[in-house]
Design an enzyme around this catalytic site. Structure first.
Site, PDB file in Angstrom:
ATOM      1  CB  SER A 167      53.824  36.963  44.808  1.00  0.00           C
ATOM      2  OG  SER A 167      52.566  36.915  45.477  1.00  0.00           O
ATOM      3  CD  GLN A 169      47.435  36.539  45.668  1.00  0.00           C
ATOM      4  OE1 GLN A 169      47.897  35.549  46.212  1.00  0.00           O
ATOM      5  NE2 GLN A 169      46.381  36.480  44.872  1.00  0.00           N
ATOM      6  CG  ASP A 323      45.126  36.590  37.424  1.00  0.00           C
ATOM      7  OD1 ASP A 323      45.572  35.500  37.847  1.00  0.00           O
ATOM      8  OD2 ASP A 323      44.896  37.560  38.161  1.00  0.00           O
ATOM      9  CE  LYS A 350      47.876  33.595  39.655  1.00  0.00           C
ATOM     10  NZ  LYS A 350      47.688  34.841  40.414  1.00  0.00           N
TER      11      LYS A 350
END
Length: 443
Positions: A167, A169, A323, A350
């Protein structure tokens, strides 16, 4: 875009040269780092979608001066840190935005309350909050850290943190918190994820030490941010978003007679998994005019109509294209044979459960799909799917755009129920596709 449904009908050949919207990852980070820095940051090519605009509003709330100076051109006057906001920070649908902002805010002795739209409020934040708590931040919120929640930061301790999942993020939140942690931070990545935060921290003057270490047959990446980093405003040229470029490019591959070029697309090696996969499927996909802009590789990509063949996508490629699996599944629906996509359980957390919604949309359009806990298999016949369905998107922009692309080459039109959410990442999507020859109309 209207709140009514949007219908995509079979189109003639798509042709033209377009530019993808600015990369969303870079756009979010330019706003956040600009606000954390001292001095002026100028940005060109910013993605002016709803998600990034929510981050811009948040940076104003934390004390930065943020102004738009033209289309895609912005100026951020940073004060070298965040001030305590006087109101709730509403991040809209921006999962990247809220997770990175929480990391940045954790470094300052203040409280900040975060919320978002119904989709964001349903997404767990514990994966970011857990390492922040280990550094000394505290928070109060709903189960699994779901928004709304209040974060209290300041007096952070350094952390040596191994990512439990791939990840970018989470990695970015820890690095941003580490800017103001005693002793700095080190993040260990068992699987490499997109490295935009590391690149941009350097562009703003930080020292970021990256070391790849071999452990058996695996390469483990160590990213260290020493204590005491100071950021200085800079200029950021935002490249085109490869995740957005994927939509017109896949349309060019599946609509007979098409040739579509998308200019200025970011070609960071950790973001190009989709393009490699499409080429393995037999796509006529060529890259030209390669160059470097603001530390990122950039180029122009041309897609020509191609007969595609199913492939097994290596699970280790998932972080480089997480994505893009919904639009890859659309390409797979037109291919001959099975396309196997595994190791993508991250898709279930998501903006929606993208595995379930992608499978449901394809099945409604007559495609043979097998859903698995951590992936799915699409079995194409080499012929256009039936289409003719109205697809439920649950407010997910990528689900909406992917099925609209399907409708451009299916036997019958495809309708999506909530096209308004497309503006979160790709404002002007419908007009851009119409300019290439697509037939899109309100349902």
């Amino acid at each position: 875009m209207s709140s009514a449904g949007l219908k995509s009908a079979p189109a003639g050949a798509l042709r033209g040269i377009v530019r993808a919207p600015g990369d969303k990852s870079i756009s979010h980070r330019s706003m956040i780092l600009g606000a954390l820095a001292t001095g002026t940051t100028t940005v060109e090519g910013l993605l002016e979608g709803d998600d990034v605009l929510a981050t811009a509003r948040a940076m104003r709330a934390f004390g930065a001066r943020v102004e738009q100076e033209g289309v895609g051109r912005w100026r951020i006057e940073g004060k070298g840190g965040f001030e305590e906001p006087v109101d709730v920070i509403d991040c809209g649908n921006a999962g990247t935005g809220v997770r990175l902002i929480m990391g940045a805010a954790a470094g300052f002795p203040m409280c900040a309350t975060f919320t978002g739209d119904s989709s964001l409020r349903g997404r767990p934040m514990s994966r970011v909050l857990d390492p922040l708590a280990r550094m000394g931040a505290t928070w109060l919120g709903r189960d699994k850290g779901r928004l709304p929640l209040t974060l209290k930061g300041g007096a952070l301790r350094g952390l040596n943190y191994t990512l439990p999942m791939a990840s970018a993020q989470v990695k970015s939140a820890v690095l941003l918190a580490g800017l103001h942690a005693e002793g700095g931070v080190e993040v260990i990545e068992p699987e490499a994820t997109r490295d935009h935060t590391e690149r941009m921290l350097r562009a703003f003057g930080a020292e970021v030490i990256v070391e790849d270490r071999k452990v058996g047959d695996k390469t483990i990446r160590h990213i260290r941010l020493p204590e005491g980093q100071k950021l200085t405003g800079t200029h950021v040229a935002v490249p085109g978003d490869p995740s957005s470029a994927a939509f017109p490019l896949v349309a060019g591959l599946i609509v007979p007679g098409s040739e579509v070029t998308v200019e200025g697309v970011m070609l960071n090696a950790l973001r190009t998994g989709l393009f490699a996969t499409l080429q393995e499927m037999g796509a006529d996909l060529t890259i030209s005019n390669q160059r470097v802009a603001s530390g990122e590789d950039v180029g122009d990509i041309t897609a020509r109509y191609s007969k595609l063949t199913g492939v097994v996508v290596p699970p280790e490629r998932a972080p480089a294209m997480i994505d893009e699996y919904p639009i890859l599944a659309i390409a797979a629906a037109f291919a001959s044979g099975e396309t196997v996509m595994r190791g993508v359980g991250e898709m279930r957390v998501k903006e929606s459960d993208r595995i379930a919604l992608t499978a449901a949309g394809l099945e409604a359009c007559g495609v043979d799909v097998e859903e698995e806990p951590e992936g799915f298999i699409v079995r194409g016949t080499g012929q256009p799917p039936r289409g003719g369905a109205t697809v439920e998107t649950h407010g997910d922009h990528r689900i909406a755009m992917s099925h609209l692309i399907l409708g451009m080459a299916a036997q019958a039109p495809v309708t999506v129920d909530e096209p308004g959410m497309i503006a979160t990442s790709f404002p002007g999507f419908a007009d851009l596709m119409r300019g290439l020859g697509a037939t899109l109309s309100e349902a």
